[in-house]
Design a protein around this motif. Structure first.
Motif, short mmCIF file in Angstrom:
data_model
loop_
_atom_site.label_atom_id
_atom_site.label_comp_id
_atom_site.label_asym_id
_atom_site.label_seq_id
_atom_site.Cartn_x
_atom_site.Cartn_y
_atom_site.Cartn_z
N GLN A 1 0.83 -1.20 0.00
CA GLN A 1 0.00 0.00 0.00
C GLN A 1 0.88 1.26 0.00
N ALA A 2 1.93 1.24 0.79
CA ALA A 2 2.84 2.39 0.86
C ALA A 2 3.50 2.64 -0.49
N ILE A 3 3.91 1.57 -1.16
CA ILE A 3 4.57 1.72 -2.47
C ILE A 3 3.61 2.29 -3.50
N ILE A 4 2.37 1.79 -3.52
CA ILE A 4 1.37 2.31 -4.46
C ILE A 4 1.10 3.79 -4.16
N GLU A 5 1.00 4.12 -2.88
CA GLU A 5 0.75 5.51 -2.48
C GLU A 5 1.86 6.43 -3.00
N VAL B 1 4.03 7.60 3.75
CA VAL B 1 4.73 6.44 3.18
C VAL B 1 5.84 5.96 4.10
N ILE B 2 6.62 6.89 4.64
CA ILE B 2 7.73 6.52 5.53
C ILE B 2 7.20 5.86 6.80
N THR B 3 6.12 6.40 7.36
CA THR B 3 5.52 5.81 8.57
C THR B 3 5.12 4.36 8.32
N LYS B 4 4.47 4.14 7.19
CA LYS B 4 4.04 2.78 6.86
C LYS B 4 5.25 1.85 6.69
N ILE C 1 13.44 -6.11 -0.12
CA ILE C 1 12.83 -5.22 -1.11
C ILE C 1 12.30 -3.96 -0.42
N TYR C 2 11.58 -4.17 0.68
CA TYR C 2 11.00 -3.03 1.38
C TYR C 2 12.08 -2.22 2.10
#
Length: 447
Positions: free
Chosen positions: A331-335, A349-352, A364-365
């Motif tokens: 979800q963070a990457i899509i955002e 994004v960073i928080t997630k 990867i993450y």
């Protein structure tokens, strides 16, 4: 040997072994011709209970050679044929057919209550050893003496191996008349379809069986195969939908769904989606949105059809219901990828991703978060730490080396940045614009 023939043989082996696996080792509850048996005298053996416990424990531990030796010792000491049957059954299970043949022949006795099982195991061993003529004679004797579904199926299998398809069909039909088993019916219609050229009849039979008894999974899959072979593809999706809704109802109505039930439902759902999507991906998405709104298959279809907003929302629901951090990371990457103004979503994004990397190890993450922290000058040192951690898993990953080089450059570690970036350039050259930009900056780097 056709694949379904192998299936028949495997089923028979399971019948043989499972039929003998109870502690009391009684015959199947059929009505054989023989109803009076010779009573054999047994001998007392002082250590019998200890041997039984050891044998059962060896079976539980899958130490089959130890277990069968213990059962044979019990048989020798007591003359109790229940132990001999266990010995033969385990030998069959471990496919020591030569031993089964030799010992069954040596210790065979007429008109004892264990005769049926011993004769069946002996016949099966002959069949597996390739003694087809002897196997057939003994299977005929077995079926005449003890009219059970398992014995008819064994005889039918031997006829099938000998390509006497009419006889094979006859005895599978007799077996089905006794057990009404979907598995026997599957074998029966297989013979009809593949060997007797009665394809329409086989299809009609399965359709009627399903209508009367419900959608047995293996039988339904066989019907789907027949539809495909006969190019009756218009019948496939309706059948899969019937299966889907029946299995879903069974699963939902069961308080504790068994793993097998869940697996069958999931396999059916995947097949149904595949066949709908084959003609129209949009219809597959509509079906899942209506019936499976929180499903990974739907998520993959959103990705395939480039619907990031729908994928983002679904990932949120999946994470909320499972707390699977993989969903949160996606979800963070899509955002981040969707945002026109990347800085506006940085905090979210960073928080997630920090939550993800704190709770799971995924290179990867780790690299993705590292690059954001470095490229936007949020926390370059932490970014370098994370990408080094990712490189422990993928030491030659070009993307990770580029992230590291860019981080070292931001930290003014020019020599290390140059070293790592040169590895990237040597591997893939300067065709990528971002790589080219990093290389130009790093070349100008002065400590």
């Amino acid at each position: 040997m056709p694949s379904y023939t192998k299936s028949l043989i495997l089923c028979l082996l399971l019948f043989v072994f499972n039929g003998c696996n109870n502690k009391t080792l009684e015959l199947e509850k059929k009505e054989p011709i023989k109803t009076k048996f010779v009573e054999l005298k047994t001998k007392s053996f002082e250590s019998e209970n200890q041997y039984i416990i050891l044998a059962l424990e060896s079976e539980n531990q899958k130490l089959y050679f130890d277990a069968r030796n213990l059962y044979f010792k019990l048989f020798e000491k007591t003359d109790n044929y229940e132990y001999f049957v266990k010995y033969l059954a385990i030998s069959t299970h471990i496919q020591d057919y030569k031993i089964v043949k030799e010992h069954a022949l040596k210790y065979y006795k007429n008109n004892i209550k264990e005769e049926e099982i011993i004769l069946r195991l002996y016949t099966f061993a002959l069949f597996k050893l390739g003694n087809q003529k002897e196997a057939l004679l003994n299977a005929q004797k077995l079926a005449n003496l003890f009219k059970s579904d398992v014995n008819y199926e064994l005889l039918g299998t031997i006829y099938l191996q000998q390509k006497d398809y009419l006889k094979a069909y006859e005895f599978f039909e007799k077996s089905f008349a006794l057990n009404k088993s979907a598995n026997t019916f599957l074998n029966l219609t297989n013979i009809q379809y593949f060997n007797l050229s009665q394809k329409t009849e086989a299809i009609n039979k399965i359709e009627q069986y399903i209508k009367d008894k419900g959608h047995d999974f293996n039988l339904s899959i066989q019907l789907l195969t027949f539809y495909e072979k006969e190019q009756q593809t218009q019948k496939m999706v309706p059948l899969l939908k019937e299966m889907y809704f029946e299995y879903k109802k069974n699963k939902d109505n069961s308080e504790n769904s068994e793993n097998n039930e869940v697996e069958i439902f999931d396999r059916t759902k995947l097949l149904l989606t595949k066949y709908i999507a084959k003609d129209n991906v949009g219809k597959a998405i509509e079906f899942l949105e209506e019936n499976e709104p929180e499903d990974e298959i739907l998520l993959n279809l959103y990705k395939i059809t480039n619907q990031p907003l729908k994928a983002y929302d679904l990932l949120g629901r999946l994470y909320a219901s499972s707390y699977n951090f993989d969903y949160l990371a996606q979800q963070a990457i899509i955002e981040f990828e969707m945002a026109e103004n990347k800085k506006s979503v940085l905090n979210s994004v960073i928080t997630k991703l920090e939550k993800v990397t704190q709770n799971m190890d995924n290179h990867i993450y780790e690299n993705y978060l590292a690059y954001i922290l470095i490229d936007f000058d949020v926390n370059v040192s932490k970014g370098v730490f994370l990408v080094k951690k990712a490189l422990q898993e993928e030491p030659n990953n070009i993307a990770y080396l580029d992230t590291l080089a860019w981080g070292e450059y931001k930290l003014k570690n020019c020599k290390e940045a140059n070293k790592q970036m040169k590895r990237v350039i040597d591997e893939i050259g300067l065709n990528d614009e971002e790589i080219k930009l990093h290389w130009e900056k790093i070349k100008e780097c002065k400590k």
